[in-house]
Design a protein around this motif. Structure first.
Motif, PDB file in Angstrom:
ATOM      1  N   ARG A  20       0.073   9.144  -1.070  1.00  0.00           N
ATOM      2  CA  ARG A  20       0.327  10.487  -1.604  1.00  0.00           C
ATOM      3  C   ARG A  20       0.958  11.369  -0.528  1.00  0.00           C
TER       4      ARG A  20
ATOM      5  N   SER B 163       3.096   2.100  -1.972  1.00  0.00           N
ATOM      6  CA  SER B 163       3.252   2.612  -3.341  1.00  0.00           C
ATOM      7  C   SER B 163       2.064   3.480  -3.772  1.00  0.00           C
ATOM      8  N   TYR B 164       0.951   3.425  -3.059  1.00  0.00           N
ATOM      9  CA  TYR B 164      -0.221   4.237  -3.381  1.00  0.00           C
ATOM     10  C   TYR B 164      -0.319   5.503  -2.535  1.00  0.00           C
TER      11      TYR B 164
ATOM     12  N   MET C 289       0.819  -1.215   0.000  1.00  0.00           N
ATOM     13  CA  MET C 289       0.000   0.000   0.000  1.00  0.00           C
ATOM     14  C   MET C 289       0.853   1.265   0.000  1.00  0.00           C
TER      15      MET C 289
END
Length: 139
Positions: A31, A28-29, A26
């Motif tokens: 922000r 890598s997702y 997660m």
């Protein structure tokens, strides 16, 4: 999962577990990340939590000039992590992954964390800093 394990083989086995792997993927997702910047002073968290012995930390500090930690991964004032072999045994976010997150907010207060903050900036691990006025003046 434990934050740190004694053997790299144990870490590799833990990362095969779907629940652990899915959580770490997660990253890598993300922000935005909010992280604390730890320093290698008397009150150092890793020492308190007994992930390493005080003797080991003092030895590595002296020989490798370690000054800070983020996500239990240690680095020097240049942001270099390569000297601290025990970073490999941490089960969690890799510092390299932080570089891919658009907003990484590092939180650190008190002037004694100056070098840890400078190392985090030099390593590209944070791009926003929340601190107190005394630490800001020291920086």
């Amino acid at each position: 999962a434990p934050a740190r394990v004694d053997r790299l083989q144990t870490k590799e086995e833990l990362l095969k577990d779907n629940s652990i792997r899915n959580v770490l993927e997660m990253v890598s997702y993300m922000r935005v990340a909010i992280i604390s910047i730890g320093s290698m002073d008397e009150g150092y968290t890793i020492s308190k939590e007994q992930y390493f012995s005080d003797e080991k930390i003092k030895s590595d500090l002296a020989s490798h000039n370690m000054c800070g930690e983020i996500c239990l991964r240690c680095y020097d004032i240049h942001g270099d992590t390569s000297h601290f072999q025990y970073n490999e045994n941490v089960v969690g976010v890799e510092l390299e992954q932080l570089r891919n997150i658009p907003i990484v907010i590092g939180i650190a207060s008190e002037a004694h964390r100056r070098d840890a903050i400078l190392g985090a900036i030099a390593g590209g691990y944070i791009n926003t800093l929340v601190t107190d006025i005394n630490c800001a003046r020291t920086l």
